[in-house]
Design an enzyme around this catalytic site. Structure first.
Site, PDB file in Angstrom:
ATOM      1  N   SER A 174      24.404   1.420  59.248  1.00  0.00           N
ATOM      2  CA  SER A 174      23.485   2.535  59.491  1.00  0.00           C
ATOM      3  C   SER A 174      22.394   2.547  58.414  1.00  0.00           C
ATOM      4  CB  SER A 174      24.259   3.854  59.541  1.00  0.00           C
ATOM      5  OG  SER A 174      23.457   4.900  60.045  1.00  0.00           O
ATOM      6  N   ASP A 393      25.846   2.373  70.844  1.00  0.00           N
ATOM      7  CA  ASP A 393      25.407   3.183  69.699  1.00  0.00           C
ATOM      8  C   ASP A 393      24.444   4.270  70.177  1.00  0.00           C
ATOM      9  OD1 ASP A 393      24.414   4.201  67.280  1.00  0.00           O
ATOM     10  OD2 ASP A 393      24.476   2.238  66.315  1.00  0.00           O
ATOM     11  N   HIS A 431      28.444   4.027  67.106  1.00  0.00           N
ATOM     12  CA  HIS A 431      27.728   3.874  65.847  1.00  0.00           C
ATOM     13  C   HIS A 431      28.662   3.428  64.730  1.00  0.00           C
ATOM     14  CE1 HIS A 431      24.507   4.191  63.065  1.00  0.00           C
ATOM     15  NE2 HIS A 431      25.052   5.178  62.387  1.00  0.00           N
TER      16      HIS A 431
END
Length: 518
Positions: A174, A393, A431
């Site tokens: 991320s 995601d 994610h």
């Protein structure tokens, strides 16, 4: 070269005597204050603020503050195994706006024998309010804190063990994936091997997308899609696209080949959880398309079909349980109010995607975006890079990773790129993990080695240290989350992009052995 980098180079060139842990408190480093240096016994360790972290080996803990600018206040920690060091150093990144030390990440890698370091990137306030009026802190968050922590940590590691780490690695997801690519681009000598997961590297435009969706719902609350409708959306996308790879398995292997039309869900009669109203159809089309200019030119990527209802990813990141309550909205609106316009009263309801994207780029692209595809310096010194991204995601559109990888191939040439870069797209993963697909590709035994086929981190080590490039990496879905104790539900090979896994037509489709990358 900074003074700290020169010091590290000097340390690596000369033999050192190992130093007792407590003596590291006296180590003198540029713009650095070491506050703590002590041995933590094996067992559970409880941070000053936080819950106990169990099952740790004995380690030397060093904590301090870095001040590379007058407005910098970068907290960092370095943990080093008292015995059983594997000779490697690893940097651990941060998610979101950072603001805290990634101690769980340190613990995970410490158990594997690494000397490890983390930083809060220069602030300890949730969200982005810390950025208002503090340009140097934004620079620290953007790239400086990770680099300064890396250089200081390597020096501390060399002092403690009497020799520098043989190899250095960085592994994060991320915002941590953005940090990872920033290191490869801006500081190519910091790490020998880097794993960048779901990278938020096109930061300024990623948050344009979130702001636009927040504005749409604020302007027309009828466009909000309640959580109860997402299972129907996911079912419709699977019905349209699950079998495009020749196997109906509840996953869309490559959503780029999916041509799902949201209007097929338009309510024919009374509104209900099984269908969408016209404003909701329009909103869903925007989610898949991504933000665009007035002329229809893409400003950023849309989200991929598939996985909308599984595990609440879309509810958490894209819509929220109620209008304007998603994590994505919060990140985006704070970015523009606190960082771009530095105006706490900035009103996202007046957001203009094209105008505000230009403003964000002009002010912050050079600080926050790690989109430079020229990795020649990193490649020339032997660096290896692995990217991965989950196709489901809902925080960062998956095609972002593909576009960056393609840019590297275009810039470096396909042969050069293949010599040091791999991309793995993960069907059904949300994610950084989770989701309906096989989503775990790390060792379940922190002390086990020799399993590069199932462990992306070890695959990178083998590539860096032995020159054996990774091929398919087997991902696992356990019956109970990431806990292998409940047994394995499904395995599937992750293929180096642009290859995909195809079922051979024989044996269980839940067994990676029965798939071929092509």
């Amino acid at each position: 070269m900074s003074r700290l980098s020169m010091l590290l180079l000097a340390l690596s060139a000369a033999p050192l005597a190992a130093a007792p842990c407590e003596s590291l408190a006296e180590l003198k480093l540029p713009h650095t204050v070491i506050r703590v240096a002590h041995v933590v016994p094996a067992g559970a360790y409880t941070p000053a603020e936080g819950r106990p972290i169990p099952n740790l080996p004995a380690f030397c803990r060093v904590a301090g503050t870095l001040k590379p600018s007058d407005d910098s206040d970068i907290e960092f920690e370095v943990w080093m195994p008292s015995t059983g060091w594997n000779g490697r150093f690893q940097g651990v990144g941060n998610g979101g706006f950072a603001g805290s030390l990634s101690l769980s990440g340190l613990a995970q890698e410490l158990r594997r024998g690494y000397a490890v370091a983390t930083t809060d990137t220069g602030h300890n306030t949730p969200g982005a309010t810390w950025a208002l009026g503090h340009h140097e802190k934004v620079v620290d968050f953007g790239y400086r804190a990770i680099h300064e922590t890396t250089v200081a940590a390597k020096t501390i590691v060399a002092a403690f063990y009497g020799e520098p780490a043989q190899h250095s690695y960085f592994n994060s997801c991320s915002n941590g994936g953005r940090q990872a690519l920033m290191e490869a681009q801006k500081y190519p000598a910091d790490y020998d091997g880097i794993i960048a997961g779901a990278p938020a590297n096109y930061w300024t435009h990623l948050l344009v997308g979130g702001s636009e969706l927040a504005q749409i719902v604020a302007a027309n609350p009828a466009s909000f899609i309640p959580p109860a409708k997402f299972p129907a959306i996911e079912a419709a996308t699977l019905a349209a696209c699950d079998a495009t790879d020749g196997l109906k398995d509840g996953l869309i292997s490559d959503p780029q080949k999916c041509h799902f039309d949201p209007s097929t869900l338009l309510c024919k009669g009374e509104d209900g959880d099984h269908c969408l109203t016209a404003p909701q159809v329009s909103f869903l089309q925007k989610v898949y398309a991504g933000p665009r200019t007035a002329k229809g030119e893409s400003l950023y990527y849309g989200y991929s079909p598939g996985g909308e209802g599984g595990g609440g990813g879309w509810v958490g990141w894209i819509t929220g349980a109620a209008p304007e309550k998603s994590q994505g909205y919060g990140f985006s609106t704070q970015f523009f109010s606190q960082m771009v316009y530095e105006d706490k009263d900035w009103d996202f309801r007046k957001f203009d995607a094209e105008r505000d994207a230009k403003a964000a780029d002009a002010k912050l692209a050079s600080i926050l975006n790690s989109t430079n595809p020229d990795l020649k310096a990193f490649k020339d010194r032997g660096g290896k890079l692995i990217l991965y991204h989950g196709w489901s995601d809902a925080a960062i559109p998956p095609v972002n990773a593909i576009h960056y990888y393609d840019a590297v191939v275009s810039k470096m040439g396909s042969s050069d790129a293949a010599s040091f870069t791999r991309l793995y797209m993960v069907p059904g993963m949300q994610h950084c993990g989770g989701g309906p697909g096989p989503n775990y590709f790390w060792s379940t035994n922190p002390t086990a080695r020799g399993d590069a086929e199932h462990d992306m981190e070890e695959a990178l080590e083998v590539w860096v240290e032995k020159g054996a490039a990774p091929g398919p990496i087997v991902a696992t879905r356990f019956k109970t989350g990431v806990n292998p104790g409940g047994g394995v539900e499904r395995t599937r090979p992750l293929c180096p992009y642009p290859q995909e896994a195809h079922w051979n037509g024989k044996g269980s489709s839940d067994d990676a052995f029965n798939f071929t990358c092509r």
